[in-house]
Enzyme design. Structure first.
Site, mmCIF file in Angstrom:
data_model
loop_
_atom_site.group_PDB
_atom_site.id
_atom_site.type_symbol
_atom_site.label_atom_id
_atom_site.label_comp_id
_atom_site.label_asym_id
_atom_site.label_seq_id
_atom_site.Cartn_x
_atom_site.Cartn_y
_atom_site.Cartn_z
ATOM 1 C CB CYS A 38 25.576 -5.519 -11.032
ATOM 2 S SG CYS A 38 24.740 -4.255 -11.984
ATOM 3 C CB SER A 40 22.598 -6.042 -14.825
ATOM 4 O OG SER A 40 22.485 -4.655 -14.970
ATOM 5 C CG HIS A 43 17.533 -6.394 -14.254
ATOM 6 N ND1 HIS A 43 16.511 -6.125 -13.383
ATOM 7 C CD2 HIS A 43 18.127 -5.189 -14.485
ATOM 8 C CE1 HIS A 43 16.486 -4.825 -13.100
ATOM 9 N NE2 HIS A 43 17.472 -4.236 -13.748
ATOM 10 C CG HIS A 59 27.673 -7.660 -15.426
ATOM 11 N ND1 HIS A 59 26.729 -8.188 -14.571
ATOM 12 C CD2 HIS A 59 27.555 -6.327 -15.335
ATOM 13 C CE1 HIS A 59 26.075 -7.211 -13.999
ATOM 14 N NE2 HIS A 59 26.553 -6.053 -14.430
ATOM 15 C CB CYS A 166 29.129 -3.143 -14.083
ATOM 16 S SG CYS A 166 27.441 -2.699 -14.573
#
Ligand code: APR
Ligand code: ZN
Ligand code: ZN
Length: 366
Positions: A38, A40, A43, A59, A166
């Site tokens: 993902c 994220s 990030h 995650h 997610c």
């Protein structure tokens, strides 16, 4: 046991032979069968989402319960589960008012990169290895809190189930739980990536009449249309706000979703709205940045700007619901998987593909 570890920001993840300590009281050992990659995760690599390193990223995942710690009642060995990256404490103010997505303890623990008791289960040469949001799915096994596992039906393939942990839940929930999109309305989605595509399909499911997908990468548009978009705007060529106003008969949109994490596109989402419209910010921007929007228009045009974290969801209820919708062909999951890897080695390539806007989702299958 192999896990992909981010040792320092800006570096590729490396595959390490890590030690995983057994589940303590109230914890569950999960054998990961599939993990989605993902934005994220990226990030964290770029430090836009500042979390401690070294860390086992990932995650979004699904797997099989291998063992349970003392007192665990939610699952037993052999259960199929999706991992939940906001494992609620169940007792804080926000949990008590039914807002598990805002759980104080889950947010604080995620910041520390540990388990709720402040220690880590992953170690490398006796050094603590942190764990992304109490999940850490880029690993053959992981230990998570009991509320971090969502038991699921066994007839859904793991790769598809993983995505619900997610991207799908975040997108679906932003539409259904946060915006509560009404039939016949007009919706703009800025950023038609892994999460944005799920906003598109949930908006269609909610009965939106006009679903406008905006992206910088025109290669996202075929997928966006397949997921239910009625119109597309190429942000690299066209003025997004003008186009939205035109496509909505001069009024502006009823709902606009920002799914990138950039103050400019957050302002753009707000500026796409008509009177009474709602902008929902889903993208995670670096914590130090601000957004500038016109103050007068907030009351004078009765506009709302709001956020949606993890789809404002109640995962134990919403994840099985989404899987049921998939099984009756009302939610697409197969089409989200652009690439699969058979080992953790693929993660750095998957990160590069995300940066270049090449994929909906890449998945590691173990
Ligand atoms: N205008 C329009 N589209 C853009 C722009 C822009 N200025 N910048 C990036 N995009 C597009 C990319 O081309 C890509 O298709 O946004 C999309 C982002 O999708 P992904 O990289 O797949 O990211 P995703 O996993 O969907 O996450 C999006 O939501 O949950 C958060 O942390 C996550 O902030 C991230 C966001
Ligand atoms: Zn995610
Ligand atoms: Zn709580």
């Amino acid at each position: 046991m192999k896990a992909a570890v981010l040792k320092d920001y800006g570096q590729p993840v490396t595959i390490e032979d890590v030690e995983l300590r057994p589940p303590k009281k109230g914890e569950v050992l999960v054998k990961i069968k599939a993990a989605g990659i993902c934005h994220s995760d990226l990030h964290v690599v770029s430090a836009d989402l500042p979390l401690p390193v070294p860390m086992v990223l990932g995650h979004e995942g699904a797997g099989i319960v291998e063992d349970v710690g003392e007192g665990v009642t939610r699952v037993k060995q052999g259960d199929h589960v999706v991992l939940n990256w906001v494992p609620e404490c169940g007792t804080c103010y926000y949990c008590n008012i039914g807002r598990k997505d805002m759980c104080d303890e889950a947010q604080a623990t995620a910041q520390s990169g540990t388990m709720p008791d402040g220690t880590t289960r992953f170690h490398l040469n006796e050094e603590e290895i942190f764990q992304f949001s109490m999940t850490g799915t880029f690993s053959e096994f992981t230990v998570v809190p009991e509320n971090g596992v969502i038991p699921i039906r066994k007839d859904v393939p793991f790769a598809q189930a993983a995505l619900v942990g997610c991207g799908v839940l975040t997108g679906y929930g932003a539409v259904v739980n946060t915006a509560k999109v009404k039939p016949g309305s007009s919706v703009v989605i800025i950023g038609a990536g892994g999460v944005g595509l799920n906003i598109i399909q949930a908006a269609q499911l909610a009965g939106a009449a006009k679903i406008i997908a905006v992206d910088l990468s025109p290669r996202k548009f075929d997928l966006a249309m397949q997921f239910g978009a009625t119109d597309t705007i190429d942000a690299s060529e066209d003025d997004v706000i003008d186009q939205v106003i035109e496509l909505t008969g001069g009024r502006g949109a009823d709902y606009a979703f920002e799914v990138i994490g950039n103050p400019n596109t957050i302002a753009q989402a707000y500026n796409c709205l008509g009177k009474g419209g709602t902008a929902v910010v889903v993208g995670i921007a670096p914590p130090h940045l601000d957004v500038s929007i016109n103050a007068f228009s907030i009351p004078a045009q009765s506009r709302t700007i709001t956020g949606s974290w993890y789809g404002q969801s109640n995962p134990i209820v919403d994840v099985p619901k989404i899987l049921d919708l998939y099984m009756v062909n009302k939610i697409k999951l197969d089409e989200l998987i652009s690439k699969t890897y058979q080992s953790l080695d693929g993660i750095n390539e998957a990160f590069q593909d995300i940066k270049e806007g090449k994929v909906a989702r890449s998945v590691v299958e173990f």
